[in-house]
Design an enzyme around this catalytic site. Sequence first.
Site, PDB file in Angstrom:
ATOM      1  N   TYR A  58       0.826  -1.212   0.000  1.00  0.00           N
ATOM      2  CA  TYR A  58       0.000   0.000   0.000  1.00  0.00           C
ATOM      3  C   TYR A  58       0.858   1.258   0.000  1.00  0.00           C
ATOM      4  O   TYR A  58       0.488   2.274  -0.582  1.00  0.00           O
ATOM      5  CB  TYR A  58      -0.976  -0.029   1.181  1.00  0.00           C
ATOM      6  CG  TYR A  58      -2.210  -0.843   0.885  1.00  0.00           C
ATOM      7  CD1 TYR A  58      -2.276  -2.189   1.204  1.00  0.00           C
ATOM      8  CD2 TYR A  58      -3.289  -0.285   0.200  1.00  0.00           C
ATOM      9  CE1 TYR A  58      -3.386  -2.961   0.891  1.00  0.00           C
ATOM     10  CE2 TYR A  58      -4.402  -1.037  -0.130  1.00  0.00           C
ATOM     11  CZ  TYR A  58      -4.448  -2.368   0.207  1.00  0.00           C
ATOM     12  OH  TYR A  58      -5.547  -3.127  -0.133  1.00  0.00           O
TER      13      TYR A  58
ATOM     14  N   GLN B 294     -15.401   3.439  -6.405  1.00  0.00           N
ATOM     15  CA  GLN B 294     -14.789   2.251  -5.796  1.00  0.00           C
ATOM     16  C   GLN B 294     -13.288   2.510  -5.622  1.00  0.00           C
ATOM     17  O   GLN B 294     -12.588   1.725  -5.012  1.00  0.00           O
ATOM     18  CB  GLN B 294     -14.983   1.022  -6.695  1.00  0.00           C
ATOM     19  CG  GLN B 294     -16.423   0.680  -6.939  1.00  0.00           C
ATOM     20  CD  GLN B 294     -16.555  -0.417  -7.975  1.00  0.00           C
ATOM     21  OE1 GLN B 294     -16.589  -1.608  -7.663  1.00  0.00           O
ATOM     22  NE2 GLN B 294     -16.617  -0.024  -9.251  1.00  0.00           N
TER      23      GLN B 294
ATOM     24  N   HIS C   8     -14.913   2.126  -1.050  1.00  0.00           N
ATOM     25  CA  HIS C   8     -13.845   1.213  -0.625  1.00  0.00           C
ATOM     26  C   HIS C   8     -12.762   1.917   0.171  1.00  0.00           C
ATOM     27  O   HIS C   8     -11.679   1.391   0.334  1.00  0.00           O
ATOM     28  CB  HIS C   8     -13.233   0.516  -1.859  1.00  0.00           C
ATOM     29  CG  HIS C   8     -14.209  -0.414  -2.531  1.00  0.00           C
ATOM     30  ND1 HIS C   8     -13.956  -1.009  -3.744  1.00  0.00           N
ATOM     31  CD2 HIS C   8     -15.452  -0.836  -2.184  1.00  0.00           C
ATOM     32  CE1 HIS C   8     -14.997  -1.763  -4.093  1.00  0.00           C
ATOM     33  NE2 HIS C   8     -15.917  -1.667  -3.164  1.00  0.00           N
TER      34      HIS C   8
ATOM     35  N   CYS D  26      -5.805   2.693  12.834  1.00  0.00           N
ATOM     36  CA  CYS D  26      -5.307   1.660  13.744  1.00  0.00           C
ATOM     37  C   CYS D  26      -6.056   0.358  13.445  1.00  0.00           C
ATOM     38  O   CYS D  26      -7.287   0.361  13.347  1.00  0.00           O
ATOM     39  CB  CYS D  26      -5.582   2.084  15.194  1.00  0.00           C
ATOM     40  SG  CYS D  26      -5.263   0.755  16.369  1.00  0.00           S
TER      41      CYS D  26
ATOM     42  N   CYS E  29       0.368   1.921  16.252  1.00  0.00           N
ATOM     43  CA  CYS E  29      -0.576   2.983  16.618  1.00  0.00           C
ATOM     44  C   CYS E  29      -0.010   3.746  17.821  1.00  0.00           C
ATOM     45  O   CYS E  29       0.343   3.124  18.839  1.00  0.00           O
ATOM     46  CB  CYS E  29      -1.927   2.367  16.987  1.00  0.00           C
ATOM     47  SG  CYS E  29      -3.071   3.556  17.738  1.00  0.00           S
TER      48      CYS E  29
ATOM     49  N   SER F 149     -15.296  -3.036 -13.950  1.00  0.00           N
ATOM     50  CA  SER F 149     -15.621  -4.342 -14.543  1.00  0.00           C
ATOM     51  C   SER F 149     -16.957  -4.862 -14.006  1.00  0.00           C
ATOM     52  O   SER F 149     -17.515  -5.825 -14.515  1.00  0.00           O
ATOM     53  CB  SER F 149     -14.513  -5.340 -14.193  1.00  0.00           C
ATOM     54  OG  SER F 149     -14.382  -5.400 -12.767  1.00  0.00           O
TER      55      SER F 149
HETATM   56  N1  APR Z   1     -11.538   4.086 -19.644  1.00  0.00           N
HETATM   57  C1  APR Z   1     -12.632   3.348 -19.329  1.00  0.00           C
HETATM   58  N2  APR Z   1     -12.555   2.087 -18.844  1.00  0.00           N
HETATM   59  C2  APR Z   1     -11.321   1.569 -18.672  1.00  0.00           C
HETATM   60  C3  APR Z   1     -10.132   2.274 -18.978  1.00  0.00           C
HETATM   61  C4  APR Z   1     -10.289   3.596 -19.480  1.00  0.00           C
HETATM   62  N3  APR Z   1      -9.225   4.348 -19.807  1.00  0.00           N
HETATM   63  N4  APR Z   1      -9.063   1.473 -18.695  1.00  0.00           N
HETATM   64  C5  APR Z   1      -9.569   0.309 -18.228  1.00  0.00           C
HETATM   65  N5  APR Z   1     -10.919   0.361 -18.225  1.00  0.00           N
HETATM   66  C6  APR Z   1     -11.860  -0.651 -17.765  1.00  0.00           C
HETATM   67  C7  APR Z   1     -11.403  -2.083 -17.923  1.00  0.00           C
HETATM   68  O1  APR Z   1     -11.824  -2.581 -19.184  1.00  0.00           O
HETATM   69  C8  APR Z   1     -12.128  -2.770 -16.764  1.00  0.00           C
HETATM   70  O2  APR Z   1     -13.386  -3.290 -17.191  1.00  0.00           O
HETATM   71  O3  APR Z   1     -11.989  -0.435 -16.374  1.00  0.00           O
HETATM   72  C9  APR Z   1     -12.371  -1.651 -15.756  1.00  0.00           C
HETATM   73  C10 APR Z   1     -11.548  -1.811 -14.496  1.00  0.00           C
HETATM   74  O4  APR Z   1     -12.011  -2.972 -13.857  1.00  0.00           O
HETATM   75  P1  APR Z   1     -11.247  -3.509 -12.567  1.00  0.00           P
HETATM   76  O5  APR Z   1      -9.783  -3.544 -12.826  1.00  0.00           O
HETATM   77  O6  APR Z   1     -11.959  -4.762 -12.142  1.00  0.00           O
HETATM   78  O7  APR Z   1     -11.497  -2.380 -11.453  1.00  0.00           O
HETATM   79  P2  APR Z   1     -12.819  -2.119 -10.646  1.00  0.00           P
HETATM   80  O8  APR Z   1     -14.034  -2.463 -11.445  1.00  0.00           O
HETATM   81  O9  APR Z   1     -12.722  -0.759 -10.103  1.00  0.00           O
HETATM   82  O10 APR Z   1     -12.673  -3.167  -9.435  1.00  0.00           O
HETATM   83  C11 APR Z   1     -13.665  -3.083  -8.413  1.00  0.00           C
HETATM   84  O11 APR Z   1     -12.442  -4.673  -7.098  1.00  0.00           O
HETATM   85  O12 APR Z   1     -10.377  -5.405  -6.500  1.00  0.00           O
HETATM   86  C12 APR Z   1     -11.478  -4.715  -6.058  1.00  0.00           C
HETATM   87  O13 APR Z   1     -11.509  -3.043  -4.421  1.00  0.00           O
HETATM   88  C13 APR Z   1     -11.091  -3.310  -5.723  1.00  0.00           C
HETATM   89  O14 APR Z   1     -12.372  -1.299  -6.090  1.00  0.00           O
HETATM   90  C14 APR Z   1     -11.884  -2.478  -6.723  1.00  0.00           C
HETATM   91  C15 APR Z   1     -13.018  -3.388  -7.098  1.00  0.00           C
END
Ligand code: APR
Length: 253
Positions: free
Chosen positions: A71, A105, A123, A131, A152, A194
């Site tokens: 992180y 998110q 999130h 802590c 902490c 996604s």
């Molecule tokens: N513009 C639009 N969409 C995009 C771009 C872009 N420039 N680049 C990537 N993407 C799309 C990808 O095709 C994908 O479908 O953004 C999406 C990102 O999906 P993830 O990587 O799964 O991220 P997210 O949907 O935010 O994940 C949700 O999962 O792992 C946990 O806590 C984490 O908040 C996260 C949550």
Amino acid sequence: MSADLLIDPGLVAALRRARHVAVLTGAGVSAESGIPTFRDAQTGLWASFSPEDLASPAGFRRNPRRVWEWYAWRRELVAQAAPNPGHLALAELARYVPQLTLITQNVDGLHQRAGSEAVIELHGNIGRVVCAEEGGVVEQWDESGGELPPRCPRCGAHLRPDVVWFGELLPEAAMAAAWAAARSCDLFLSIGTSGLVEPAASLPRAAMQAGATVAVINLDVTTAARPPLYTLNARSGELLPALLRAAWDDTPP
Ligand code: APR
């Protein structure tokens, strides 16, 4: 194809007449700021790390140092990143619509740095540290001793990032506000996510069931769309400014 050509006039009309626009963003919105997404093949963060090991209470118990360092690396990545035109367009959108609810998110704080206010962080936020025992935010900590994670200053337990890990509950107030917005908006924009992780993934469906128009803006949208659902396969950093131009270029706020 230019982003302007992707925009259905029906969506522009829905945006112009909307009294309340709700927006859900995911990692895709920050991709053009250089922040890796979670699931994009090859570049996605999870491609190099296992979620169980790095974003879960069990992973933190197993190896708190590795989680803290991962992180810290992401905090550094975010600190070097800048909001992209997609973030800026969403901040500007608030000036054009009577009510805008921005739900994210993402934990990178880039919406706030772009000027968006009252961002609903489902999130958490990687910029905040809490802590691990008490849960309270810790503003300052000492890393000079070399022990990681730091302790902490109040109770001596490990510190951890203020983000929601797999298996943890989302902040109740944030989730309640997100559900309320999804059920009361006229237009719901799902951008750069996604749609795999609940409960955020159910928000667009809740909006549609409540009668809203829904637009999914992503890079890998496959759903066949017909109003009140619109799908736009485009980069958010290009599409969102184009959407605002299409809706208001001749009528500034
Ligand atoms: N513009 C639009 N969409 C995009 C771009 C872009 N420039 N680049 C990537 N993407 C799309 C990808 O095709 C994908 O479908 O953004 C999406 C990102 O999906 P993830 O990587 O799964 O991220 P997210 O949907 O935010 O994940 C949700 O999962 O792992 C946990 O806590 C984490 O908040 C996260 C949550």
